[in-house]
Design a protein around this motif. Structure first.
Motif, PDB file in Angstrom:
ATOM      1  N   GLU A  15      77.073 101.607  34.254  1.00 28.97           N
ATOM      2  CA  GLU A  15      78.161 100.465  32.757  1.00 28.97           C
ATOM      3  C   GLU A  15      78.594  99.516  33.689  1.00 28.97           C
ATOM      4  OE1 GLU A  15      82.341 102.532  30.071  1.00 28.97           O
ATOM      5  OE2 GLU A  15      81.553 102.677  32.135  1.00 28.97           O
ATOM      6  N   GLN A  16      78.874  98.918  34.682  1.00 28.82           N
ATOM      7  CA  GLN A  16      79.376  97.626  35.074  1.00 28.82           C
ATOM      8  C   GLN A  16      78.592  96.791  34.888  1.00 28.82           C
ATOM      9  OE1 GLN A  16      81.093  98.915  39.038  1.00 28.82           O
ATOM     10  NE2 GLN A  16      82.146  99.704  37.972  1.00 28.82           N
ATOM     11  N   GLN A  21      75.382  91.863  32.935  1.00 29.89           N
ATOM     12  CA  GLN A  21      74.345  91.399  32.143  1.00 29.89           C
ATOM     13  C   GLN A  21      74.502  90.781  30.132  1.00 29.89           C
ATOM     14  OE1 GLN A  21      71.024  94.527  31.801  1.00 29.89           O
ATOM     15  NE2 GLN A  21      69.794  93.759  33.432  1.00 29.89           N
ATOM     16  N   ASP A  22      75.448  91.522  29.816  1.00 26.67           N
ATOM     17  CA  ASP A  22      75.625  91.109  28.102  1.00 26.67           C
ATOM     18  C   ASP A  22      76.481  90.290  28.436  1.00 26.67           C
ATOM     19  OD1 ASP A  22      75.317  93.479  27.095  1.00 26.67           O
ATOM     20  OD2 ASP A  22      76.741  94.882  27.147  1.00 26.67           O
ATOM     21  N   VAL A  85      67.343 101.443  38.861  1.00 27.09           N
ATOM     22  CA  VAL A  85      67.714 101.314  37.567  1.00 27.09           C
ATOM     23  C   VAL A  85      66.249 101.175  36.717  1.00 27.09           C
ATOM     24  CG1 VAL A  85      68.663 102.428  36.175  1.00 27.09           C
ATOM     25  CG2 VAL A  85      69.869 102.564  38.140  1.00 27.09           C
ATOM     26  N   PRO A  86      65.421 101.230  35.923  1.00 25.92           N
ATOM     27  CA  PRO A  86      64.222 100.555  35.082  1.00 25.92           C
ATOM     28  C   PRO A  86      65.666  99.342  34.478  1.00 25.92           C
ATOM     29  CG  PRO A  86      63.818 103.061  35.230  1.00 25.92           C
ATOM     30  CD  PRO A  86      64.886 102.961  36.055  1.00 25.92           C
ATOM     31  N   GLY A  87      65.120  98.456  34.647  1.00 22.12           N
ATOM     32  CA  GLY A  87      66.402  97.682  33.242  1.00 22.12           C
ATOM     33  C   GLY A  87      67.196  97.106  34.374  1.00 22.12           C
ATOM     34  N   LEU A  88      67.602  96.876  35.487  1.00 17.25           N
ATOM     35  CA  LEU A  88      68.510  96.939  36.233  1.00 17.25           C
ATOM     36  C   LEU A  88      68.215  96.355  37.549  1.00 17.25           C
ATOM     37  CD1 LEU A  88      71.619  99.553  34.673  1.00 17.25           C
ATOM     38  CD2 LEU A  88      71.307  96.897  34.387  1.00 17.25           C
ATOM     39  N   LEU A  89      66.752  96.221  37.555  1.00 16.33           N
ATOM     40  CA  LEU A  89      66.853  95.767  38.970  1.00 16.33           C
ATOM     41  C   LEU A  89      67.012  94.778  39.791  1.00 16.33           C
ATOM     42  CD1 LEU A  89      62.748  97.093  38.637  1.00 16.33           C
ATOM     43  CD2 LEU A  89      64.409  98.180  39.329  1.00 16.33           C
ATOM     44  N   ALA A  90      67.187  93.440  38.901  1.00 21.72           N
ATOM     45  CA  ALA A  90      67.895  92.081  39.394  1.00 21.72           C
ATOM     46  C   ALA A  90      68.938  92.603  40.278  1.00 21.72           C
ATOM     47  CB  ALA A  90      68.073  91.480  38.227  1.00 21.72           C
TER      48      ALA A  90
END
Length: 233
Positions: A15-16, A21-22, A85-90
């Motif tokens: 969530e954080q 990202q947003d 977590v896929p999509g949060l690899l950065a």
């Protein structure tokens, strides 16, 4: 080799991370063409992990864009700062990648990431994230299309086809070697898609992957081996 600590306040939950990202996604610059291919410097960044030992190593390798000769390189190692977590690899890569960039003795110029920019489910992959945080022009050149669809480009080198999320073009499949599987190019920050593809072609005179990625991959793997050897003599 620089040793990196997990930054204070670094996101600890999905969530954080999505909230970050947003917030940062609104700062991506899409209306600049970026530096001309074959001029100045271009830098590859990549990371390698040892999840069992909780170690991540990053490398930044600067090339002369005209000759593709190495100008400078730097590495950084640290603890893995975020779960997979896929999509949060950065969020697993940014702290060490930024430390490696900061350790360079010269400006990096355009930064090429082994991954995605706008070609990301939330339109904010590593290349975009890194570009916003550093202010540098960035592109993503990935080995696979992630969750997106594309038609195979024509056989000749330099052929392209749109990488699509529905009807939205989020990047391009680019043939860097004749009759060889394409790479997947997307805008990160301060570079347009045509220029991102032109840079990728300039960086692939002999192989499918850019020289920036090939050299950074080799260097970060060596750095990881050295770091884990030191921790486990």
């Amino acid at each position: 080799m620089r040793t990196v600590s997990i930054p204070a306040g670094w996101p600890a939950t999905e969530e954080q991370a999505r909230a970050v990202q947003d917030e940062l996604r609104t700062k991506v610059v899409l209306d600049e063409p970026g530096p001309p291919p074959g001029t100045g410097r271009v830098t590859g960044v990549d990371v390698a992990y040892d999840d069992e030992r909780d170690v991540v190593a990053a490398a930044a390798v600067v090339l002369d864009a005209a000759t593709l000769e190495v100008v400078a390189e730097a590495t950084a190692v640290g603890r893995i700062p975020f779960p997979y977590v896929p999509g949060l690899l950065a969020f697993r890569e940014i702290p060490t990648v930024m430390a490696a960039l900061e350790a360079l003795p010269c400006p990096p110029g355009l930064v090429v990431c082994d991954g995605y920019g706008l070609a990301h489910p939330r339109r904010f992959g590593l290349a975009s994230h890194l570009g916003v945080l550093t202010g540098l022009p960035t592109i993503g050149v990935a080995k696979n299309p992630f969750t997106f669809t594309y038609d195979a480009p024509d056989t000749p080198r330099a052929s392209t086809s749109p990488l699509l999320a529905g009807t939205e073009e989020v990047g391009r499949a680019l043939r860097t070697r004749e009759a060889v599987k394409p790479v997947f190019v997307s805008v990160g920050h301060r570079v347009d898609l045509d220029n991102a593809c032109a840079h990728t072609l300039a960086l692939t005179p002999d192989y499918r992957l850019p020289e920036t990625t090939r050299r950074a991959d080799s260097l970060c793997r060596r750095a990881l081996t050295e770091a884990t050897r030191v921790r486990n003599p």
